[in-house]
Scaffold this motif. Structure first.
Motif, PDB file in Angstrom:
ATOM      1  N   MET A 135       0.840  -1.206   0.000  1.00 42.41           N
ATOM      2  CA  MET A 135       0.000   0.000   0.000  1.00 42.41           C
ATOM      3  C   MET A 135       0.877   1.258   0.000  1.00 42.41           C
ATOM      4  O   MET A 135       0.592   2.218  -0.716  1.00 42.41           O
ATOM      5  N   ILE A 136       1.923   1.251   0.795  1.00 37.83           N
ATOM      6  CA  ILE A 136       2.819   2.415   0.857  1.00 37.83           C
ATOM      7  C   ILE A 136       3.508   2.622  -0.489  1.00 37.83           C
ATOM      8  O   ILE A 136       3.593   3.754  -0.982  1.00 37.83           O
ATOM      9  N   LEU A 137       3.998   1.561  -1.093  1.00 39.77           N
ATOM     10  CA  LEU A 137       4.659   1.682  -2.396  1.00 39.77           C
ATOM     11  C   LEU A 137       3.696   2.191  -3.459  1.00 39.77           C
ATOM     12  O   LEU A 137       4.060   3.028  -4.292  1.00 39.77           O
ATOM     13  N   ALA A 138       2.448   1.715  -3.440  1.00 42.66           N
ATOM     14  CA  ALA A 138       1.453   2.183  -4.407  1.00 42.66           C
ATOM     15  C   ALA A 138       1.126   3.661  -4.170  1.00 42.66           C
ATOM     16  O   ALA A 138       1.005   4.436  -5.124  1.00 42.66           O
ATOM     17  N   ALA A 139       1.002   4.061  -2.909  1.00 44.49           N
ATOM     18  CA  ALA A 139       0.726   5.466  -2.604  1.00 44.49           C
ATOM     19  C   ALA A 139       1.887   6.357  -3.021  1.00 44.49           C
ATOM     20  O   ALA A 139       1.684   7.452  -3.563  1.00 44.49           O
TER      21      ALA A 139
END
Length: 148
Positions: A135-139
């Motif tokens: 999720m952090i990488l996508a954000a």
């Protein structure tokens, strides 16, 4: 100044490294710069090294890939990084990782990242941590695209 702590990619150009420092490790006791003139003035004031706004612009845009040692020394001094950070990927990679952690620590100290969030991340199971990582990488990617 918008803050987002990304790790400097292995093999990053000098321009990418300089920009990363400006965005992520600008000294807390210096006013955030609005332009290259203010960036050069802050570096010159703090280090005593005469650095021009044109030099800062060239470094940030990749138009100067081989600056003088005194310029690199001034940058290293101002940002509190080892001069090896500006070197080859094999030398600068581990330094970049340490600087990413330094930037995160500063964000926690300044309340930009809440300490309880980091503690919760440590307490997650490996599977849940993987989901959060994704999720952090996508954000981060969406933020890069939005600001590009």
């Amino acid at each position: 100044m918008q803050r987002h702590v990304d790790e400097v990619p292995p093999g990053a150009s000098l321009a990418e490294k300089v920009e990363w420092l400006i965005q992520n490790l600008w000294p807390a006791d210096a006013d955030p710069p609005r332009n290259n003139v203010e960036t050069a003035a802050a570096i010159a004031h703090a280090t005593g090294e005469d650095i021009s706004s044109t030099t800062v612009w060239k470094l940030r845009t990749g138009r100067q890939e081989n600056p003088q040692l005194k310029t690199l020394t001034a940058l290293a001094t101002f940002f509190g990084v080892p001069i090896g950070y500006f070197g080859f990927a094999g030398e600068s990679g581990p330094i970049g990782e340490d600087l990413t952690l330094k930037a995160l620590r500063r964000d926690v100290e300044q309340g930009i990242i809440r300490p309880e969030v980091l503690r919760a991340l440590v307490d997650l199971s490996p599977e849940a941590r993987w989901v959060v990582d994704e999720m952090i990488l996508a954000a981060a990617e969406a933020d890069r695209v939005r600001h590009a």
